[in-house]
Structures are given as structure tokens and as C-alpha cells.
Design a protein around this motif. Structure first.
Motif, short mmCIF file in Angstrom:
data_model
loop_
_atom_site.label_atom_id
_atom_site.label_comp_id
_atom_site.label_asym_id
_atom_site.label_seq_id
_atom_site.Cartn_x
_atom_site.Cartn_y
_atom_site.Cartn_z
N ASP A 1 59.65 60.31 -30.01
CA ASP A 1 58.83 61.42 -30.52
C ASP A 1 57.39 61.35 -30.02
O ASP A 1 56.54 62.15 -30.44
N GLY A 2 57.09 60.37 -29.16
CA GLY A 2 55.75 60.23 -28.62
C GLY A 2 54.79 59.52 -29.54
O GLY A 2 53.56 59.66 -29.41
N SER A 3 55.32 58.75 -30.48
CA SER A 3 54.47 58.05 -31.46
C SER A 3 54.53 56.54 -31.28
O SER A 3 54.72 55.79 -32.26
N VAL A 4 54.36 56.09 -30.05
CA VAL A 4 54.41 54.66 -29.78
C VAL A 4 53.37 53.91 -30.59
O VAL A 4 53.61 52.79 -31.08
N GLY A 5 52.21 54.52 -30.77
CA GLY A 5 51.13 53.86 -31.48
C GLY A 5 51.50 53.45 -32.90
O GLY A 5 50.96 52.48 -33.44
N LYS A 6 52.43 54.17 -33.51
CA LYS A 6 52.84 53.85 -34.88
C LYS A 6 53.74 52.63 -34.94
O LYS A 6 53.93 52.06 -36.02
N THR A 7 54.33 52.24 -33.82
CA THR A 7 55.30 51.14 -33.82
C THR A 7 54.63 49.76 -33.80
O THR A 7 55.28 48.76 -34.12
N LEU B 1 53.73 48.44 -31.00
CA LEU B 1 54.07 47.90 -29.68
C LEU B 1 53.17 48.50 -28.60
O LEU B 1 52.83 49.69 -28.67
N PRO B 2 52.83 47.72 -27.58
CA PRO B 2 52.05 48.26 -26.46
C PRO B 2 52.90 49.18 -25.59
O PRO B 2 54.14 49.12 -25.61
N LEU C 1 60.83 47.08 -25.03
CA LEU C 1 61.55 47.95 -25.95
C LEU C 1 61.08 49.39 -25.83
O LEU C 1 61.89 50.34 -25.92
N VAL C 2 59.80 49.59 -25.58
CA VAL C 2 59.26 50.94 -25.38
C VAL C 2 59.84 51.54 -24.11
O VAL C 2 60.26 52.70 -24.07
N LYS C 3 59.85 50.75 -23.04
CA LYS C 3 60.37 51.23 -21.77
C LYS C 3 61.87 51.57 -21.87
O LYS C 3 62.33 52.56 -21.32
N PHE C 4 62.61 50.75 -22.62
CA PHE C 4 64.04 51.02 -22.80
C PHE C 4 64.25 52.31 -23.60
O PHE C 4 65.10 53.13 -23.25
N LEU D 1 58.33 41.18 -33.29
CA LEU D 1 58.26 41.29 -34.75
C LEU D 1 56.84 41.15 -35.31
O LEU D 1 56.45 41.92 -36.20
N PRO D 2 56.04 40.17 -34.84
CA PRO D 2 54.66 40.09 -35.37
C PRO D 2 53.85 41.35 -35.09
O PRO D 2 53.02 41.76 -35.91
N LEU D 3 54.08 41.97 -33.93
CA LEU D 3 53.38 43.21 -33.59
C LEU D 3 53.85 44.34 -34.49
O LEU D 3 53.04 45.13 -35.01
N MET D 4 55.14 44.42 -34.70
CA MET D 4 55.70 45.50 -35.51
C MET D 4 55.35 45.31 -36.99
O MET D 4 55.22 46.29 -37.73
N ALA D 5 55.20 44.06 -37.41
CA ALA D 5 54.81 43.81 -38.80
C ALA D 5 53.42 44.37 -39.10
O ALA D 5 53.09 44.64 -40.27
N ASN D 6 52.59 44.54 -38.06
CA ASN D 6 51.25 45.12 -38.23
C ASN D 6 51.22 46.62 -37.95
O ASN D 6 50.15 47.22 -37.86
N SER D 7 52.41 47.21 -37.82
CA SER D 7 52.50 48.65 -37.59
C SER D 7 51.94 49.41 -38.78
O SER D 7 52.01 48.95 -39.92
N ASN D 8 51.40 50.62 -38.51
CA ASN D 8 50.95 51.46 -39.62
C ASN D 8 52.06 52.37 -40.15
O ASN D 8 51.81 53.26 -40.97
N ASP D 9 53.28 52.14 -39.64
CA ASP D 9 54.45 52.82 -40.18
C ASP D 9 55.09 51.90 -41.21
O ASP D 9 55.51 50.77 -40.89
N GLU D 10 55.14 52.35 -42.47
CA GLU D 10 55.63 51.49 -43.56
C GLU D 10 57.04 50.98 -43.28
O GLU D 10 57.34 49.81 -43.54
#
Length: 469
Positions: free
Chosen positions: A274-280, A282-283, A288-291, A313-322
Motif C-alpha cells: 500500500d506504499g506505507s513502508v515507513g509504518k513497518t 523497515l528500511p 522483506l520490503v524488496k520481496f 524483529l527489533p526494527l519492527m518492534a519499533n514500528s508505529n503500527d500497533e
């Protein structure tokens, strides 16, 4: 260069490759050194099973080499009955080594995500076929002949007419099962599911098995059969597989972790699309983004393995998506949902016999479907919030009778009788004949979500109240 290469294996001890005298083993040793095969070091054979059995950290690479080693043992049996050299021997040995080549991170759990989004490169069979037919590996395999890679791919995929050689790769008594049953038992430390491997091998024969489809007699199929002295070992083999499913493969905690992982990656892929990589969290250039953006590229599939997910997982744990942040923390820290075993609750509320009738009575299937439907309807009321209920329904048959299976004699175990006839094991063994399909129906919820727990109980109780008297 040394004449032999050796791998020390906790199950088989030394697995040797004679790279000087065997062209096939020289080629396969070089195949093992490729990037695609070495990637299997970073994919655990049992996914999240080490959440339950901490020793179960063995890799797909080691299992694949063990399957190759076991396939060589099976070939020695074939040589006793079919001494003439056949090109399919080398094809089957290569297929045994490469059968798991395409598995993604956490193996079968990743395939569930692929099914949800229709991702071809999340299907391990599709990826394996591409790698065998058109990659660095296929180039090495062509040293065995121009069509060798395609022949191996066909055997891995099960294409063509079944033969005794394809039985080595895929059958009721194949090298894959003979390795993983023993390896998984060893590495988990489970005392269930022991089999008498050496006695089975000592009593293994090649026989011509006749069978019919829709009352039409077909040409006999040549496959592995067991001698008359191996009936109890054959029973233990089937029972061993049956025991591994509830105790290891379908353990409630393992399945609960898989469910959280599936929802975590599904949410991540959906946001990326959906174009919301920033919410995940992940860079932009994360594998995973490329896949998720280009899932049909084989290179993107090869960039994924268990370590990529663990590192994310540590990056995703800091996501702003609950959803992503909470589920990433749960996987990282093993904070799993609590499990309610619906089948066990029915058996408890109705009496122990109800568990059996739950499998056989069509009315019980209706109740199960109604409970599942109500749970799903309640759980999706807030589509953007993390799922509060996860449902797990699974079943597995330890042994299919020939009349229940369309794969023919290769998927059966035939025993030689005192009268020198070959008879399906289920007709010789009351133990095997009486085995039922293993079924599980579970519901998971967060341990601190009292509302979800109460709602689950209400829905289950309402379903049980409709149980036929």
C-alpha cells in the motif's frame, strides 16, 4: 584436493562424498557450496519448534544432506534386485539432496503467507524447480548430461510415471521421511516416535505391487515392500509418524507462534504494497520490503531466510503500527497467545467419548464450523487492530489406505505374507487399521485480553449446547 569430503552429522555420523571416483558426488559436493544451497543453513528444519524444544535448531541444509545419505542406503537395496545400472539412480540421489532447496523463512509457515497473497516464490516447490532448472545449480548439474537438471527437477516435482527410483524421493517409505523422523526426534529430545531403522532396512525389498482404480486393473508398480519379519517394525514406523504430529509438528505453542508470525508478515506485506513502508519500521532496501514489492523475482526470494526475519524483529518492534510492533515483540520475546483447545473442551463437557464422535459425526462438523464462523466474525470487527483471536484447525492422517489415496502403491506400505503375497499394512495390522486422523481445533487469545477470553468461551459453549443428544 582430498579424495573425500566429509560432513559430521549427529544422526548419521560421517556422511562422505567420494569426489574422486564418483562424478555424481563430485558434482553434488560442488552444488552444496552454492549460495542457494548454503542458504539452507539459515533456515531451521522445524521453524518455531525450538520455542518448545530448545535443541530443535537443526537446519534444512543438514536434513537435506541426511536425505541424500539415506537415499544412498535405499539405492543399495534397489541394487540387490535391479543390478543393471540405471540413469535414474543418479537423478534420484540428486533429487534427494535438492528436494527442500526452495524453502522460505520458517518453511511451511511462510507458505501460508504465500497462499494468502498468491506469492509463487513463497511456494518451496516452485522455487526449488526454478533453482534446479535455471540457476548456478543447474549449470553444475549439466556436468552429468545436458538433460540431467530437468530430469532431477521432474523427479522432485513428482512429474512422470512413478518408479522405484522416484519412490526413493517421494513415497510412504522415502529417504525424506526416514531422515526427518529420526532427526527431529533426536534434536527435540522427544522419547516418542522411535523406529527400528536398521531392522526396517534389513527387511526392505523391491516388489511389484498390483492395484486397481475404479475396478480397472493397472500395470503393477515396482516399489519398496517389507519382508514378513518386519510387520512390528512397520507398525512402529507408522505410529512414530502419528506421534510426531501432536507432540512436535502440531504442538500448540509451535502452532501459536506460527499464527502470530503469519499475521505479522501478512500485515507487513500489506502495508508495503500500500506504499506505507515507513509504518513497518523497515528500511526501503530491506530484503522483506524488496520481496513484498517484487515477489516474483527469484533473487528476492533467495534473499530471505530465518536470520533476515529475526534481524528485522527489533526494527519492527519499533514500528508505529500497533499490529506490527506488538506482534514483532511477541515473536522476539516468545510472548505467545494462550491456547484454548476446542476439541478438548467438548470432550470435557460432553464426556471423553464425545472426542471420538466429534471426528465421526457429521453433526459435530457443523458445530465446529459454526464455532469457527462466529469466532472469525467477532475477531474482525476492528480490521486495523491486531487480531485478538487466532484460529488453528489442522488434520493429518498417519496412514492412508489404498482406497483412500490416489497416489497408488508408492504411498502404501506392503508386507510380504508367509504365502509370498504382498498385502497392504492396514490389512495385516489391526493397530494401523484402527488409527484415526489426527485433528486439532484451537483458539488463541492474548493472556491479558479478558474480553476475548470470555467471548471465546461464550461462542464455544453456545456451539456445544447444540450438540445432538
Amino acid at each position: 584436493m582430498p579424495r573425500q569430503q566429509r560432513i559430521r552429522d549427529p544422526l548419521h555420523d560421517l556422511i562422505e562424498f567420494d569426489i574422486e571416483r564418483s562424478q555424481l558426488e563430485d558434482v553434488l559436493w560442488r552444488v552444496i557450496q552454492t549460495r542457494a544451497f548454503q542458504r539452507l543453513r539459515r533456515i531451521k528444519q522445524l521453524g518455531f519448534s525450538d520455542f518448545v524444544y530448545p535443541g530443535a535448531t537443526h537446519s534444512r541444509l543438514l536434513h537435506s544432506v541426511g536425505v541424500f545419505h539415506t537415499a544412498r542406503r535405499l539405492m543399495k537395496v534397489i541394487e540387490k534386485y535391479l543390478p543393471a545400472k540405471d540413469a535414474r539412480v543418479d537423478q534420484a540421489l540428486a533429487a534427494a539432496l535438492l528436494h527442500d532447496l526452495g524453502h522460505g523463512p520458517f518453511s511451511h509457515a511462510f507458505e501460508k503467507i504465500g497462499e494468502r497473497f498468491d506469492l509463487k516464490m513463497a511456494n518451496h516447490e516452485a522455487v526449488s524447480e526454478i533453482l534446479i532448472r535455471d540457476s548456478e545449480i543447474s549449470e553444475l548439474l549439466r556436468d552429468m548430461g545436458s538433460g540431467f537438471a530437468n530430469d532431477v527437477a521432474d523427479m522432485v516435482s513428482g512429474s512422470g510415471t512413478p518408479t522405484i527410483y522416484s519412490a526413493v524421493v517421494s513415497s510412504q517409505f522415502d529417504a525424506d521421511r526416514l531422515d526427518y523422523m529420526r532427526r527431529d526426534r533426536l534434536m527435540t529430545g522427544s522419547q516418542h516416535a522411535g523406529i527400528d531403522f536398521e531392522w526396517l532396512m534389513a527387511n526392505l525389498e523391491v516388489g511389484d505391487v498390483e492395484y486397481s482404480v475404479d475396478e480397472t486393473r493397472l500395470k503393477p508398480v515396482q516399489t519398496f515392500v517389507l519382508g514378513r519379519k518386519a510387520i512390528f517394525a512397520a507398525e512402529a514406523y507408522v505410529l512414530g509418524l502419528f506421534q510426531l504430529y501432536p507432540t512436535v509438528y502440531f504442538h500448540k505453542a509451535t502452532r501459536g507462534a506460527e499464527k502470530i508470525y503469519t499475521e505479522l508478515l501478512s500485515r507487513t506485506i500489506m502495508l508495503i504494497r500500500d506504499g506505507s513502508v515507513g509504518k513497518t519500521g523497515l528500511p526501503e532496501m530491506h530484503p522483506l520490503v524488496k520481496f513484498a514489492r517484487t515477489p516474483d523475482a527469484i533473487e528476492n526470494a533467495l534473499a530471505l531466510d530465518d536470520t533476515v526475519i529475526w534481524g528485522a524483529l527489533p526494527l519492527m518492534a519499533n514500528s508505529n503500527d500497533e499490529w506490527i510492533s506488538k506482534f514483532a515483540e511477541r515473536v522476539r520475546d516468545r510472548k505467545l497467545y494462550k491456547c484454548i483447545d476446542v476439541r478438548a473442551k467438548i470432550a470435557h463437557d460432553k464426556d471423553d467419548g464425545a472426542a471420538l464422535s466429534f471426528e465421526a459425526d457429521a453433526a459435530c462438523a457443523v458445530i465446529r464450523d459454526e464455532i469457527g464462523k462466529c469466532l472469525e466474525e467477532w475477531s474482525i470487527k476492528c480490521p486495523d487492530a491486531p487480531p485478538r483471536i487466532l484460529i488453528d484447525e489442522v488434520e493429518r492422517s498417519p496412514y492412508n489406505k489404498l482406497t483412500e489415496d490416489t497416489k497408488g502403491p508408492l504411498n502404501q506400505i506392503n508386507i510380504r505374507t508367509d504365502g509370498d503375497h504382498l498385502v497392504d499394512l492396514s490389512k495385516r495390522s489391526n493397530v494401523v487399521a484402527e488409527l484415526k486422523r489426527y485433528k486439532a481445533f484451537r483458539v488463541y487469545h492474548a493472556d491479558d485480553d479478558d474480553e476475548a477470553k470470555t467471548k471465546i468461551s461464550e461462542i464455544i459453549d453456545a456451539g456445544i449446547s447444540k450438540w445432538p443428544t
